[in-house]
Design an enzyme around this catalytic site. Structure first.
Site, PDB file in Angstrom:
ATOM      1  N   GLU A 258      63.009 104.480  29.287  1.00  0.00           N
ATOM      2  CA  GLU A 258      62.163 102.965  28.830  1.00  0.00           C
ATOM      3  C   GLU A 258      61.841 102.109  28.821  1.00  0.00           C
ATOM      4  O   GLU A 258      62.104 102.124  27.928  1.00  0.00           O
ATOM      5  CB  GLU A 258      60.404 103.707  28.487  1.00  0.00           C
ATOM      6  CG  GLU A 258      60.020 105.382  29.117  1.00  0.00           C
ATOM      7  CD  GLU A 258      58.767 105.741  28.834  1.00  0.00           C
ATOM      8  OE1 GLU A 258      58.559 105.063  28.089  1.00  0.00           O
ATOM      9  OE2 GLU A 258      58.492 107.271  29.391  1.00  0.00           O
ATOM     10  N   HIS A 276      54.476 103.256  31.736  1.00  0.00           N
ATOM     11  CA  HIS A 276      53.517 104.283  30.266  1.00  0.00           C
ATOM     12  C   HIS A 276      52.320 104.213  30.403  1.00  0.00           C
ATOM     13  O   HIS A 276      52.622 103.058  28.910  1.00  0.00           O
ATOM     14  CB  HIS A 276      54.517 104.184  28.495  1.00  0.00           C
ATOM     15  CG  HIS A 276      54.522 105.554  28.126  1.00  0.00           C
ATOM     16  ND1 HIS A 276      55.381 106.256  27.889  1.00  0.00           N
ATOM     17  CD2 HIS A 276      53.481 105.739  28.165  1.00  0.00           C
ATOM     18  CE1 HIS A 276      54.978 107.086  26.512  1.00  0.00           C
ATOM     19  NE2 HIS A 276      54.124 107.346  27.442  1.00  0.00           N
TER      20      HIS A 276
END
Length: 519
Positions: A258, A276
């Protein structure tokens, strides 16, 4: 009890301001909200972006607690923290509702292709046929992981008329059945699902849970959602399933990396992705910030320990009387260590709690005893968090037991080179006392406080003048004396003294064994 003192806390990320306010209102005045070196801080509060590695933990020489304002602690090296005796806690319920709502939003978006339709409209198109969807009503939703978030997803999607089935190795089937989820094995679950959502922690047993093999067992066109942790769904297998049509769509809020550098999944037309956002609501952030602050305050004030992931032994140590029992366990460990003839490492430790009120205390009693056994001199030794892991690391087997008894007591037995040593202690009038040492039962319980001199001898009456003479010559005052109940044979005796002897050698020439310590 308050196992740690927290005066300075570093908040390394953008946590809701209420976190700082609550900490300051409860006496933790030095609260800094910025990136800073951790070495001077007792506590550290993070969200998911900060990676607390073993190197960071090693640099935090004063760290006593790491608080994760959110669910999960996979950005914290919990093993490294435990070895350093640092408590790691999180707020598992803080973002439950937000994560569940995002999961439901992705399920609905997959069924009606809402994001794709929005993009098409913004491009000036009016393509109704391209975005034919499907109802959720009557469809089967498989929920892998039936904890807080899984439960909330189930109850919400049931309102759409979905049948909810699930899998969880911990939640009892009768519990999940009470909120409408039928449990079954994964082998039974895969072929039945129209939609699958995962809500498990990321660990070896859940990494790649949805892979080529499991996708092959699913209905063709199954849709999947992951708002938990990147890696639970094998990303390469998911892409292959999307390309083949075995998977009809995916809603992804989390990724292995990420932000993801490989954009193949993000760019796939049947994937709805978010950066997220599971906990990214004002309510969740306020709740997590408030909860982690209150948990730190409760722990520091000795009120309770909530949310700890590596210090379960401490949970029962917050009862009003536990502090003295913890001191007893540690002091007994130190006494046995000092009075053990062999200086070889301990091989086995056995702690037995006696009495109904100590039934739940065996855990912290054993940890406290190991703290005493492993502490070397006045320097900082292990604590209740890392005592048992350090014992296991050094090859010490720790066993615990509980026995019903009219009297409350703790029995500590250790083995060294096939020889056993034993101490029995209790708490009387709020003071830890030693009742027995290696078979010698004391006439008067020995208060485990101050400077203590233990020695083993026969016919002590004849030695009394000689021993007191050694003390007097060293300028040490005799403050208390406890003798064995046995009238003959070699027995242990204890003297409370004003200060430790500078040289215990003179006393050792008079008795068989001698040891001194400060507790």
């Amino acid at each position: 009890m308050a196992p740690v003192t927290v005066k300075r806390v570093l908040i390394s990320e953008s946590v809701d301001p209420c976190c700082k306010t609550i900490l300051q209102e409860n006496g933790i005045e030095d609260v800094l909200m910025q990136q800073q070196h951790v070495s001077n801080y007792d506590g550290l509060v993070v969200r998911s972006a900060t990676k607390i590695t073993a190197e960071v933990i090693s640099a935090g020489s004063n760290l006593k607690i790491i608080g994760r304002a959110g669910t999960g602690v996979d950005n914290v090296d919990v093993d490294a923290a435990t070895k350093r005796g640092i408590i790691v806690m999180n707020t598992p319920s803080g973002n439950t509702i937000s994560a569940a709502e995002l999961t439901c939003a992705l399920l609905m978006s997959l069924s009606r292709r809402i994001p794709q339709a929005v993009i098409s409209m913004k491009d000036g198109k009016w393509d109704r046929k391209k975005f034919m969807g499907a109802e959720l009503y009557g469809k089967v939703l498989g929920i892998v992981g039936l904890g807080r978030i899984g439960k909330e997803v189930a109850t919400r999607m049931q309102s759409f008329g979905m049948k909810t089935i699930g899998y969880d190795p911990i939640t009892p089937p009768e519990v999940s059945a009470s909120w409408g989820v039928e449990q079954m094995s994964l082998e039974e679950l895969w072929p039945q699902c129209d939609y699958i959502t995962v809500h498990t922690p990321l660990m070896p047993s859940t990494t790649g849970l949805l892979n080529d093999t499991s996708f092959a067992k699913c209905k063709k066109g199954v849709k999947v959602v992951n708002c938990a942790r990147g890696g639970i769904i094998d990303e390469a297998a998911l892409l292959r399933a999307l390309e083949s049509g075995q998977c009809g769509g995916a809603g992804l809020d989390v990724f292995v990396e990420e932000p993801p550098k490989n954009r193949a999944l993000v760019n796939h037309p049947n994937v709805i992705s978010c950066p997220h956002l599971g906990a990214s609501t004002k309510e969740a952030q306020a709740r997590c910030g408030k909860e982690i602050a209150l948990q730190i305050v409760d722990m520091a004030t000795g009120k309770a320990l909530v949310g700890a992931v590596n210090a379960q032994v401490l949970v029962s140590s917050f009862s009003p009387d536990s502090h003295q029992w913890i001191l007893l366990g540690e002091s007994m460990g130190r006494v046995l260590k000092a009075c053990t003839a062999s200086k070889e490492p301990f091989s086995q430790v056995h702690v037995t709690s006696l009495g109904e009120s100590l039934k739940k205390s065996t855990g912290f009693l054993s940890s406290a005893a190991v703290v005493g056994l492993l502490t070397e001199g006045p320097q900082k030794g292990p604590n209740l968090v890392n005592a048992l892991p350090l014992a296991a690391e050094t090859g010490i087997t720790v066993q615990t037991d509980h026995k019903d008894n009219e009297c409350e007591a703790c029995v500590l037995e250790v083995s060294v080179n096939s020889r056993s040593y034993k101490a029995v202690g209790s708490v009387q009038a709020g003071i830890p006392v030693l009742l027995e040492l290696n078979g010698s039962v004391f006439r008067q319980p020995v208060p485990l406080t101050g400077h203590l001199l233990f020695f083993k001898a026969a016919n002590f009456t004849e030695l009394l003048l000689s021993v007191t003479g050694v003390l007097a010559a060293a300028g040490v005052e005799l403050q208390s004396f406890s003798a064995s109940t046995a009238g003959s044979g070699e027995q242990w005796y204890c003297m409370g003294i004003s200060s430790l002897l500078g040289d215990i050698g003179a006393l050792k020439s008079l008795v068989k064994e001698a040891a001194q310590l400060t507790v």
